[in-house]
Write a protein that holds these residues in place. Structure first.
Motif, PDB file in Angstrom:
ATOM      1  N   THR A   1      -7.110  14.839  -2.448  1.00 23.37           N
ATOM      2  CA  THR A   1      -7.448  13.289  -2.512  1.00 23.37           C
ATOM      3  C   THR A   1      -7.270  12.844  -3.815  1.00 23.37           C
ATOM      4  O   THR A   1      -6.710  11.849  -4.093  1.00 23.37           O
ATOM      5  CB  THR A   1      -8.856  13.043  -1.845  1.00 23.37           C
ATOM      6  OG1 THR A   1      -8.652  13.676  -0.469  1.00 23.37           O
ATOM      7  CG2 THR A   1      -8.981  11.637  -1.755  1.00 23.37           C
TER       8      THR A   1
ATOM      9  N   GLU B   1      -4.678   9.844  -4.970  1.00 22.66           N
ATOM     10  CA  GLU B   1      -5.180   8.614  -5.404  1.00 22.66           C
ATOM     11  C   GLU B   1      -4.703   8.214  -6.472  1.00 22.66           C
ATOM     12  O   GLU B   1      -4.237   6.894  -6.828  1.00 22.66           O
ATOM     13  CB  GLU B   1      -6.703   8.694  -5.149  1.00 22.66           C
ATOM     14  CG  GLU B   1      -7.274   8.645  -3.983  1.00 22.66           C
ATOM     15  CD  GLU B   1      -8.895   8.722  -4.353  1.00 22.66           C
ATOM     16  OE1 GLU B   1      -9.615   8.357  -3.133  1.00 22.66           O
ATOM     17  OE2 GLU B   1      -9.714   9.330  -5.368  1.00 22.66           O
TER      18      GLU B   1
ATOM     19  N   GLY C   1      -3.473   8.296   2.952  1.00 28.25           N
ATOM     20  CA  GLY C   1      -4.106   7.871   4.474  1.00 28.25           C
ATOM     21  C   GLY C   1      -4.196   9.293   5.281  1.00 28.25           C
ATOM     22  O   GLY C   1      -5.111   9.317   5.886  1.00 28.25           O
TER      23      GLY C   1
ATOM     24  N   TYR D   1      -7.119  11.264   3.690  1.00 29.30           N
ATOM     25  CA  TYR D   1      -8.477  10.850   4.198  1.00 29.30           C
ATOM     26  C   TYR D   1      -8.662  10.844   5.710  1.00 29.30           C
ATOM     27  O   TYR D   1      -9.839  10.975   6.058  1.00 29.30           O
ATOM     28  CB  TYR D   1      -8.325   9.030   4.003  1.00 29.30           C
ATOM     29  CG  TYR D   1      -8.377   8.538   2.459  1.00 29.30           C
ATOM     30  CD1 TYR D   1      -9.443   9.091   1.772  1.00 29.30           C
ATOM     31  CD2 TYR D   1      -7.742   7.634   2.016  1.00 29.30           C
ATOM     32  CE1 TYR D   1      -9.510   8.783   0.340  1.00 29.30           C
ATOM     33  CE2 TYR D   1      -7.859   7.102   0.822  1.00 29.30           C
ATOM     34  CZ  TYR D   1      -8.797   7.698  -0.214  1.00 29.30           C
ATOM     35  OH  TYR D   1      -8.899   7.154  -1.186  1.00 29.30           O
TER      36      TYR D   1
ATOM     37  N   ASP E   1     -12.495  10.355   6.974  1.00 32.67           N
ATOM     38  CA  ASP E   1     -12.926   9.092   6.172  1.00 32.67           C
ATOM     39  C   ASP E   1     -11.745   8.109   6.816  1.00 32.67           C
ATOM     40  O   ASP E   1     -10.821   7.723   6.393  1.00 32.67           O
ATOM     41  CB  ASP E   1     -12.642   9.169   4.707  1.00 32.67           C
ATOM     42  CG  ASP E   1     -13.361   7.728   3.964  1.00 32.67           C
ATOM     43  OD1 ASP E   1     -13.386   6.935   4.818  1.00 32.67           O
ATOM     44  OD2 ASP E   1     -13.468   7.916   2.921  1.00 32.67           O
TER      45      ASP E   1
ATOM     46  N   GLU F   1     -12.288   4.963   7.634  1.00 32.19           N
ATOM     47  CA  GLU F   1     -12.321   3.562   7.027  1.00 32.19           C
ATOM     48  C   GLU F   1     -11.430   3.572   6.100  1.00 32.19           C
ATOM     49  O   GLU F   1     -10.744   2.434   5.958  1.00 32.19           O
ATOM     50  CB  GLU F   1     -13.776   3.154   6.601  1.00 32.19           C
ATOM     51  CG  GLU F   1     -14.065   1.869   6.088  1.00 32.19           C
ATOM     52  CD  GLU F   1     -15.353   1.467   5.896  1.00 32.19           C
ATOM     53  OE1 GLU F   1     -15.709   0.437   5.215  1.00 32.19           O
ATOM     54  OE2 GLU F   1     -16.174   2.383   6.039  1.00 32.19           O
ATOM     55  N   LYS F   2     -11.257   4.457   5.234  1.00 32.69           N
ATOM     56  CA  LYS F   2     -10.171   4.493   4.016  1.00 32.69           C
ATOM     57  C   LYS F   2      -8.639   4.792   4.569  1.00 32.69           C
ATOM     58  O   LYS F   2      -7.881   4.405   4.056  1.00 32.69           O
ATOM     59  CB  LYS F   2     -10.490   5.386   3.208  1.00 32.69           C
ATOM     60  CG  LYS F   2     -11.671   5.201   2.307  1.00 32.69           C
ATOM     61  CD  LYS F   2     -12.126   5.948   1.105  1.00 32.69           C
ATOM     62  CE  LYS F   2     -13.040   5.539   0.203  1.00 32.69           C
ATOM     63  NZ  LYS F   2     -13.413   6.487  -0.934  1.00 32.69           N
TER      64      LYS F   2
END
Length: 864
Positions: free
Chosen positions: A549, A553, A578, A581, A586, A588-589
């Motif tokens: 991650t 990022e 994506g 995540y 996760d 939502e992210k």
């Protein structure tokens, strides 16, 4: 020391020729050196096959004798699970056999095995390199690797799909393909080599014998084979063994190698393959090589290399004039064209294409096989060529040809105007009328001229775009070279000579490399981004989600700033982040990134591009996580239909779409369809990737789940055990895929009544998931809930209740109160409280989550 070829060198060279060409070259050699020719003939194998996947003769050979190994493999002998049929080809390091696999599927394959006596470390490394190069590619025009292993004598082998084809030049002549048909066929070769370059692999030995052509569904098609001297540019190396090419050593085949290969230069990039493609295209069009093979055969090695490096090849039309007239007549017939028309067709525009690919300086060639294919398209569709002269006269000529009617009208009007200016006095009575007509005609002429200028500007813009693409390709090549150096160097510390007895794992090497990135590439962000992507993918695949991650990022931030939101690399990184995540739970992210990547890919690549279709599948996965199965189904069908059209039924992306659709159908209650599709996915993955590939093992887990839904618990347990054991062996005990299979196996054990074994497996899985994925990952919460359900099933409500409460709180944080998973955990919690006599608390839970009155729960519900 003499630079003349030795007899073994001649043998290696001639084994790459067709039988007709081999006989001709041996005849030429006999005129120059009869003794050497006789020695070469003695060393040449007498088998009538020199190509790995040539069609067999009509007479079956009763046995297969491998002379160099002192071992005879008779027809019917077995090598692993493969039954030998015949010897197809004998190369310098390995031999290729036609063989048959009979279980678990029946198919004909090509089995390549290393020769005894040449199995040095370097040769084994090169052999392994070829297998790895083929395995990492997945393209309809590249031969697929199906399996690998070792013979009883310990010699490595690998198994490829059997291609019943001829070298592309022989096929084109046999089928009497026209020039345009040959160009269309050659575009497939460019597409295949471009795919290899995208996988960071340079072929380095593109020639007719390594491009086999045949008819598939009635259409000419090709398969590129023999990546035996392929070179990795970046990412993971092709093999964990190493081999060193001595400085200045020439790698490749003289008749097709590039000037930089002939010079033994280490600076080999994708444009080396572009040069070899130019040689192949030249021969496909003209029927002859740019340089006379007989002249090269008579020359010393130094002279051959000098010719390749310094002498410009003649244009194809000029080369035709140097061939015997009877041969040119035959060439014309095999192209279904008259001889004089063949010369005219090759002259000028068409011959510019191979000549640009054959330029001595790599920077002046096509930037990529894709650009070469685009220029062939330009020729076929009458557009200006990238390879064409950049003069205004050439561009104007193309515009006139494309807009002949409009420009011809303008020319006629100009003549009429001139006629009006020199009119006699007898016409002066109509002067006003003539003037009005002239003005109207002048306006039309101006419009036509303006249109021509616009078309010229568009053509110039196309040239500028092509130049930008070339510069981009050069930039990418430079990045690839630098990243390759880093990635190769980072494994050097794992070398026993440097590790000094310490055992260093691959993960440790990757983690150290990540730490080293910041200092070395701070001023070269795009190079750093490529490396972060490569290392991030490794960490993701081994289940190190937090580290992956962080890398993705930072990479996305770099790509947004440096390349913009619509650049393909940016969209790829959006998708990657994506997916990470999503894997971490996760959602939502994950959701906005997956949607943004999909929207961008639709806009930039179109709806049918495989990357777009992958994003469609990712969006469906998001809907699946929210248990919105009906919304996910049409997206998965769109993804599957597109993958089947674009990639074929056996492509791994197609198989993934099949697997995902099966999972959704199972949730929707269409159990029979779910089982059928899941089995189809498993069979496809076994066939394409092998039984131990992580994608195959994941598909086996999914099939086992469908068998639970169908009630076939015996089959489900068998498959879960296979997936669990395989994942633990391949990925390790803590990998998320291994833990997912373990949870499924525990469910089956519980349902079948072995509750003690189920509890042990549940608790072990839960402990590992807490450590690897965290306390609120959906997989952890599922194991937590299943453990609680088992305890409640055994009447141990006091132990189950706090686990249910923890699961509810975790689901609240991940999904919220209204998500089906949260409500399911709440319903079970309420049932548990009621069984304990805590009815008021149970009712409060039901009111809070708006649950229906209590109902009995079947034991199989543990898998939910």
């Amino acid at each position: 020391m003499s630079n003349r070829r030795t007899a073994p060198q001649w043998v290696e060279l001639l084994l790459q020729r067709t039988h007709e060409a081999r006989d001709k070259e041996l005849g030429d050699l006999a005129l120059v050196d009869p003794d050497l020719a006789a020695e070469v003939r003695q060393l040449l194998p007498s088998e009538d096959h020199t190509d790995a996947t040539r069609r067999p003769t009509s007479v079956e050979t009763p046995s297969v004798v491998h002379r160099d190994m002192n071992i005879q493999w008779n027809k019917g002998d077995r090598v692993g699970p493969y039954v030998i049929l015949e010897l197809l080809g004998d190369g310098g390091f390995g031999s290729v056999y036609k063989a048959e696999q009979r279980t678990p599927v029946q198919r004909t394959v090509a089995l390549k095995v290393i020769k005894a006596g040449v199995d040095t470390k370097e040769v084994i490394a090169r052999f392994s390199s070829e297998r790895q190069a083929l395995a990492r590619m997945d393209h309809p025009h590249i031969a697929k690797v199906l399996d690998a292993g070792s013979t009883d004598a310990g010699r490595p082998y690998f198994v490829m799909e059997h291609v019943p084809g001829l070298p592309i030049t022989e096929f084109a002549d046999e089928q009497k393909l026209t020039i345009d048909e040959r160009l269309e066929l050659f575009k497939q070769v460019c597409d295949a080599i471009n795919h290899a370059h995208q996988k960071a692999i340079i072929h380095r030995d593109i020639k007719a014998g390594n491009v086999l052509a045949y008819r598939h569904d009635g259409k000419p098609t090709v398969k590129v084979i023999d990546f035996g001297i392929a070179k990795a540019m970046t990412s993971d190396r092709l093999t964990d063994l190493t081999f060193n090419t001595a400085g200045g050593m020439v790698i490749g085949t003289y008749t097709t190698m590039s000037p930089e290969q002939a010079a033994g230069s280490p600076d080999i990039d994708t444009r080396t393959d572009v040069y070899s493609l130019g040689m192949l295209l030249y021969e496909l069009l003209t029927g002859v090589a740019p340089f006379d093979p007989r002249e090269l055969a008579r020359s010393a090695d130094d002279e051959v290399r000098r010719i390749i490096r310094e002498v410009d090849p003649p244009s194809p039309s000029t080369r035709l004039t140097r061939i015997d007239p009877t041969e040119t007549e035959s060439l014309a017939k095999t192209r279904r064209i008259r001889l004089e028309e063949l010369g005219r067709t090759l002259r000028h525009e068409l011959e510019w294409i191979p000549l640009m690919a054959l330029r001595k300086e790599p920077a002046r060639r096509y930037a990529s096989p894709l650009q070469l294919a685009e220029d062939i398209d330009n020729y076929l569709n009458g557009r200006p060529l990238i390879a064409g002269p950049e003069s205004r006269a050439y561009r104007t000529k193309k515009l006139i040809a494309k807009h002949r009617v409009a420009l011809a009208t303008a020319a006629v009007i100009a003549v009429l105007l001139a006629g009006g200016i020199v009119g006699t006095t007898t016409q002066m009575v109509r002067a006003d009328e003539q003037a009005e007509l002239a003005l109207a005609e002048a306006e039309r002429a101006n419009d036509a001229e303006a249109d021509a200028l616009r078309q010229r500007d568009e053509a110039e813009q196309q040239r500028l775009v092509a130049e930008q693409q070339r510069q981009e390709a050069e930039r990418q090549a430079a990045i690839a070279e630098e990243t390759n150096d880093f990635l190769v160097g980072m494994f050097d510390e794992a070398n026993p000579a440097n590790a000094r007895g310490d055992e260093i794992t691959v993960i440790e090497v990757v983690e150290r490399a990540v730490d080293d990135l910041g200092d070395r590439f701070e001023n070269r962000p795009l190079v750093k981004a490529v490396l972060q992507t490569s290392l991030g993918e490794v960490l993701f695949r081994v289940g190190r989600y937090p580290q992956a991650t962080t890398l993705f990022e930072e990479t996305l931030d770099t790509h947004r700033r440096q390349l913009g939101n619509d650049h393909r690399q940016t969209l790829d990184t959006m998708n990657n982040l994506g997916v990470v995540y999503f894997a971490r739970g996760d959602f939502e992210k994950a959701a906005p990134l997956i949607q943004e990547a999909l929207d961008g890919r639709r806009r930039v690549l179109g709806n049918e591009h495989p990357d777009t279709l992958a994003s469609v599948g990712n969006l469906a996965a998001l809907l699946f996580s929210n248990e919105d199965f009906r919304a996910a189904e049409p997206l998965l069908r769109e993804s599957l239909d597109g993958h089947q059209r674009e990639l074929g039924d056996d492509h791994p992306d197609t198989l993934t779409s099949i697997r995902n659709l099966a999972t959704v159908l199972g949730e929707l209650g269409d159990v029979d369809a779910a089982v059928t599709l899941s089995q189809q996915a498993v069979d496809g993955y076994r066939r394409v990737l092998g039984g131990d590939h992580p994608e195959t093992l994941m598909s086996i887990t999914n099939l086992a789940t469908q068998f639970i839904n169908s009630g076939d618990l015996e089959a489900a347990e068998r498959l879960y055990r296979e997936a669990h054991d395989g994942s633990r062996r391949v990925l390790g005990g803590d990998h998320p895929d291994t833990l997912s299979a373990a949870n499924g196996l525990a469910v089956v054990l519980q349902v079948r009544g072995d509750k003690d074994a189920a509890e042990t497996l549940y608790r072990d899985t839960l402990e590992r998931q807490r450590r690897v994925l965290g306390d609120i990952h959906p997989d952890t919460l599922l194991s937590l809930q299943n453990t609680a359900f088992l305890l409640a099933d055994r009447g141990e409500y006091d132990a189950a209740e706090p686990l249910y409460r923890e699961a509810i709180e975790g689901y609240r944080r991940v999904f919220g109160n209204e998500h089906p998973a949260t409500r399911k955990a709440a319903r079970r919690h309420a049932d548990c409280l009621a069984a304990m006599g805590r009815t008021e608390e149970a009712e409060a839970v039901r009111v809070e989550f708006r649950l229906k009155p209590p109902a009995s729960q079947p034991a199989s519900d543990a898998s939910e």
